[in-house]
Scaffold this motif. Structure first.
Motif, PDB file in Angstrom:
ATOM      1  N   ASN A  94       6.479  18.279  -0.049  1.00  0.00           N
ATOM      2  CA  ASN A  94       6.485  19.537   0.698  1.00  0.00           C
ATOM      3  C   ASN A  94       5.634  20.599   0.004  1.00  0.00           C
ATOM      4  OD1 ASN A  94       8.364  18.036   2.020  1.00  0.00           O
ATOM      5  ND2 ASN A  94       9.941  19.624   2.075  1.00  0.00           N
ATOM      6  N   ASP A  95       5.643  20.563  -1.343  1.00  0.00           N
ATOM      7  CA  ASP A  95       4.909  21.611  -2.073  1.00  0.00           C
ATOM      8  C   ASP A  95       3.520  21.155  -2.513  1.00  0.00           C
ATOM      9  OD1 ASP A  95       5.481  19.797  -4.060  1.00  0.00           O
ATOM     10  OD2 ASP A  95       6.403  21.256  -5.428  1.00  0.00           O
ATOM     11  N   GLY A  96       3.175  19.922  -2.141  1.00  0.00           N
ATOM     12  CA  GLY A  96       1.835  19.428  -2.484  1.00  0.00           C
ATOM     13  C   GLY A  96       1.695  19.013  -3.931  1.00  0.00           C
ATOM     14  N   SER A  97       2.794  18.938  -4.672  1.00  0.00           N
ATOM     15  CA  SER A  97       2.675  18.584  -6.092  1.00  0.00           C
ATOM     16  C   SER A  97       2.330  17.108  -6.303  1.00  0.00           C
ATOM     17  CB  SER A  97       3.971  18.943  -6.843  1.00  0.00           C
ATOM     18  OG  SER A  97       5.092  18.346  -6.204  1.00  0.00           O
ATOM     19  N   TYR A  98       2.443  16.312  -5.265  1.00  0.00           N
ATOM     20  CA  TYR A  98       2.040  14.898  -5.369  1.00  0.00           C
ATOM     21  C   TYR A  98       1.641  14.406  -3.980  1.00  0.00           C
ATOM     22  CZ  TYR A  98       2.066  10.177  -7.363  1.00  0.00           C
ATOM     23  OH  TYR A  98       1.699   8.948  -7.825  1.00  0.00           O
ATOM     24  N   GLY A  99       0.502  13.790  -3.861  1.00  0.00           N
ATOM     25  CA  GLY A  99       0.058  13.248  -2.577  1.00  0.00           C
ATOM     26  C   GLY A  99      -0.225  14.332  -1.561  1.00  0.00           C
ATOM     27  N   HIS A 100      -0.112  13.954  -0.304  1.00  0.00           N
ATOM     28  CA  HIS A 100      -0.373  14.875   0.806  1.00  0.00           C
ATOM     29  C   HIS A 100       0.623  16.032   0.782  1.00  0.00           C
ATOM     30  CE1 HIS A 100      -1.009  16.086   5.006  1.00  0.00           C
ATOM     31  NE2 HIS A 100       0.311  16.099   5.115  1.00  0.00           N
ATOM     32  N   LYS A 101       0.140  17.234   1.081  1.00  0.00           N
ATOM     33  CA  LYS A 101       1.069  18.365   1.173  1.00  0.00           C
ATOM     34  C   LYS A 101       1.614  18.434   2.595  1.00  0.00           C
ATOM     35  CE  LYS A 101       1.713  23.247   0.528  1.00  0.00           C
ATOM     36  NZ  LYS A 101       1.163  24.568   0.485  1.00  0.00           N
ATOM     37  N   GLY A 102       2.891  18.234   2.725  1.00  0.00           N
ATOM     38  CA  GLY A 102       3.495  18.293   4.050  1.00  0.00           C
ATOM     39  C   GLY A 102       4.522  17.202   4.223  1.00  0.00           C
ATOM     40  N   PHE A 103       4.786  16.864   5.466  1.00  0.00           N
ATOM     41  CA  PHE A 103       5.816  15.867   5.740  1.00  0.00           C
ATOM     42  C   PHE A 103       5.251  14.453   5.719  1.00  0.00           C
ATOM     43  CE2 PHE A 103       8.190  19.384   7.952  1.00  0.00           C
ATOM     44  CZ  PHE A 103       9.236  19.392   7.042  1.00  0.00           C
ATOM     45  N   VAL A 104       6.090  13.529   5.366  1.00  0.00           N
ATOM     46  CA  VAL A 104       5.686  12.130   5.247  1.00  0.00           C
ATOM     47  C   VAL A 104       5.287  11.568   6.615  1.00  0.00           C
ATOM     48  CG1 VAL A 104       8.043  11.186   5.484  1.00  0.00           C
ATOM     49  CG2 VAL A 104       6.353   9.947   4.131  1.00  0.00           C
TER      50      VAL A 104
ATOM     51  N   GLU B 208       0.868  -1.191   0.000  1.00  0.00           N
ATOM     52  CA  GLU B 208       0.000   0.000   0.000  1.00  0.00           C
ATOM     53  C   GLU B 208       0.895   1.228   0.000  1.00  0.00           C
ATOM     54  OE1 GLU B 208      -3.100   0.519   3.007  1.00  0.00           O
ATOM     55  OE2 GLU B 208      -3.190  -1.677   3.045  1.00  0.00           O
ATOM     56  N   LEU B 209       0.555   2.191  -0.859  1.00  0.00           N
ATOM     57  CA  LEU B 209       1.453   3.343  -1.009  1.00  0.00           C
ATOM     58  C   LEU B 209       0.829   4.643  -0.511  1.00  0.00           C
ATOM     59  CD1 LEU B 209       2.752   2.345  -4.494  1.00  0.00           C
ATOM     60  CD2 LEU B 209       4.245   2.943  -2.599  1.00  0.00           C
ATOM     61  N   TYR B 210       1.627   5.449   0.126  1.00  0.00           N
ATOM     62  CA  TYR B 210       1.209   6.768   0.620  1.00  0.00           C
ATOM     63  C   TYR B 210       2.268   7.782   0.207  1.00  0.00           C
ATOM     64  CZ  TYR B 210      -1.640   3.742   3.551  1.00  0.00           C
ATOM     65  OH  TYR B 210      -2.515   2.784   3.992  1.00  0.00           O
TER      66      TYR B 210
ATOM     67  N   SER C  96       3.480  12.973   8.855  1.00  0.00           N
ATOM     68  CA  SER C  96       2.059  13.201   9.178  1.00  0.00           C
ATOM     69  C   SER C  96       1.197  12.117   8.559  1.00  0.00           C
ATOM     70  CB  SER C  96       1.582  14.579   8.725  1.00  0.00           C
ATOM     71  OG  SER C  96       2.604  15.349   8.213  1.00  0.00           O
ATOM     72  N   VAL C  97       1.537  11.722   7.352  1.00  0.00           N
ATOM     73  CA  VAL C  97       0.774  10.647   6.695  1.00  0.00           C
ATOM     74  C   VAL C  97       0.963   9.347   7.476  1.00  0.00           C
ATOM     75  CG1 VAL C  97       0.282   9.579   4.468  1.00  0.00           C
ATOM     76  CG2 VAL C  97       1.470  11.767   4.537  1.00  0.00           C
TER      77      VAL C  97
END
Lengths: 274, 309
Positions: free
Chosen positions: A164-174, A158-160, A176-177
């Protein structure tokens, strides 16, 4: 560990800044463990002088595969090698990840090129533990720093994602995910394996402590010899100084005594803002 | 093996003039996994100190143009742990074991020399008077390093000489105005040989972070980058002293070793090159042997100082 002259049997340019080298070596294929690395002589001259360390990305039917970022002169020169060329490789080096066979919730956390050894690890875990459920958390500055997603998908992980800039996936640090998933799991069944820049590994150490989840982190330091003679890559641990090249690069998160980086407050502020 | 490479340093007869440089070889165990280190003329251990030392903060190594800077800071277990831990391995070696020591007081130099003198498997002592990453004690000299002060150099060698009959080697620093002055002081005090050069003080800067790269800010430069500097210093020393010189400084090939021998060195130490290729020491021995065979040189000592100027 041996020093070998090995043939490049395949070279793939993944992007402008990243390439894969497939090396032919029965010895490395048989001896390499996830989390270990090899040191590669990148030039035939004294510039650059020292070998460069690269995590082992895959074991193939012929040998091993490296995934390399063009980060400086040495890797730039290495990127100019062609299929059929031979290079000098020292390895496998260091202590790799210790696979926790009794834990089924496997959390792999990568920052940027941290995916390199984690793919090899995931592949081995799947082969050894049929009950393993692997979640892979990949973070980068931008979407261009996210690698290997397809490879991990083939392993049915499963991938998450986060950037940092929100250009892919969650915007922020890994992290938090990662935290969002951890709360759904039983800490006793979990283990974290992480590889990436020090601030990420430091955050993983905190999470490991707070959530009571075992974590192993793969550390990075400047290396000179790679075999434990120069003492150049010493880090502080609960058991005194240890060498990243010989005692590591993988350590239990709890044994690392982190230096508080000068920009920590800035990093924390950023984490809060995001 | 032919006798073409045999040389003498003090009381020691070496099968060849190639040694490991202190701090680049541990005590030889790791490199012994690559080649039989008994092939070397001698091994010189990592510098041992009186007490356990933690060394400097990271980063402790960085590569620079054709060289590297280190600021390890003499990390080590202390002499008693060293003797306990490494004795079994070192005792079994057929090559000469030379132990490098450093201290911050006359008293510590004395005690360490006495301790080493009792060990029959240790054949010589190299006094590291020149590590740029530590301070050698304010009581010894107003200078940071003993090897920056002819009087302090003399004092330490005399003390060591008093407490051991083993061959004594003084390792000198290039970070001086006139290395020959220090070399003469070492010879006068009774040093059996001179090792030169230790690393050159240096630093590296990270522009992005606007910070020094090394945790200790400064370190010592080594590798091929310093070879021309070392050659000149060895040449100068050879004009002023009679004791043998053991050359150190960017030696990565037999040709490099020969350059130093022509400039007056009797032997050489391989340092940074071992990091680049663990087989360097062995390769240099083999290539020197081939060279002597091809050139029909009966003994390599005929080349010492044979530079035509």
């Amino acid at each position: 560990m041996k020093q070998l002259k090995v043939k490049i049997i395949k070279k793939d340019n993944i992007s402008d800044s990243c390439f894969k080298l497939s090396l032919k070596s029965d010895y490395l294929k048989k001896t390499a463990k996830p989390g270990q690395f090899v040191s590669v002589k990148c030039s035939d001259t004294t510039s650059p002088l020292l070998k460069r360390p690269f995590g082992i990305h895959k074991v193939t039917s012929h040998g091993i595969e490296l995934l390399i970022k063009k980060a400086g002169k040495a890797t730039q020169l290495l990127s100019q090698k062609k299929e059929g060329d031979e290079i000098i490789v020292l390895g496998p080096l260091g202590q790799g990840f210790e696979i926790e066979h009794k834990k089924n919730d496997i959390l792999l956390v990568a920052g940027g090129y941290g995916v390199v050894p984690l793919y090899f690890l995931a592949d081995q875990i799947i082969k050894k533990n049929k009950g393993a459920k692997i979640k892979v958390f990949i973070g980068g500055k931008t979407k261009n720093d996210i690698f290997c997603a397809e490879d991990f998908k083939k392993l049915k992980a499963e991938l998450y994602f986060s950037t940092n800039d929100g250009s892919y996936g969650h915007k922020g640090f890994v992290t938090s995910v990662l935290m969002k998933e951890i709360v759904k799991l039983e800490p006793k069944n979990c283990v974290i394996y992480a590889c990436g820049p020090n601030p990420l590994l430091m955050a993983i150490s905190d999470i490991s402590k707070e959530e009571k989840i075992k974590a192993q982190v793969s550390m990075e330091e400047y290396l000179a010899c790679g075999i434990g003679v120069c003492m150049g890559c010493a880090i502080e641990t609960t058991q005194g100084k240890k060498l990243v090249c010989k005692d590591g690069p993988v350590f239990n998160a709890e044994e690392i005594l982190w230096k508080i980086p000068e920009n920590l407050n800035k990093a924390i502020d950023q984490r809060i803002n995001l | 093996m032919s006798k073409a490479l045999e040389i003498k340093i003090g009381k020691l007869k070496l099968q060849n003039p190639v040694m490991s440089a202190s701090g680049t070889f541990g005590c030889g165990e790791e490199i012994n996994n690559f080649f039989d280190i008994n092939k070397l003329g001698a091994i010189i251990t990592k510098t041992i100190t009186m007490e356990k030392r933690q060394g400097n903060p990271s980063a402790r190594v960085v590569e620079t143009a054709s060289g590297m800077i280190n600021s390890i800071g003499l990390e080590g277990p202390g002499i008693r742990n060293f003797l306990k831990g490494k004795k079994d391995f070192l005792k079994k070696l057929k090559t000469h074991v030379i132990v490098s020591i450093s201290a911050t007081s006359v008293e510590d130099f004395k005690i360490m020399t006495e301790l080493l003198d009792e060990q029959s498997y240790i054949k010589a002592i190299e006094l590291n008077l020149s590590c740029p990453n530590v301070s050698h004690g304010k009581t010894l000299s107003k200078y940071k390093l003993i090897a920056q002060d002819p009087k302090a150099t003399e004092k330490i060698i005399k003390i060591a000489k008093k407490y051991t009959k083993k061959t004594l080697i003084a390792k000198l620093s290039p970070n001086v105005t006139d290395i020959t002055e220090i070399a003469k002081a070492a010879e006068n005090a009774g040093a059996d040989a001179i090792s030169a050069i230790n690393t050159l003080t240096a630093m590296a800067v990270n522009v992005e972070k606007r910070r020094p790269v090394l945790g200790n800010i400064f370190g010592g430069l080594s590798g091929p980058a310093i070879k021309p500097v070392a050659l000149k210093m060895v040449y100068d020393i050879s004009k002023k002293v009679k004791v043998p010189i053991i050359a150190i400084g960017g030696i990565i090939s037999a040709e490099d070793a020969l350059e130093f021998i022509l400039c007056g060195a009797s032997a050489v130490q391989v340092g940074t090159a071992t990091f680049v290729d663990p087989f360097t020491g062995e390769n240099i021995v083999n290539d020197l042997e081939k060279y002597c065979e091809e050139k029909k040189i009966e003994n390599i000592s005929s080349l010492i100082g044979a530079l035509v100027v």
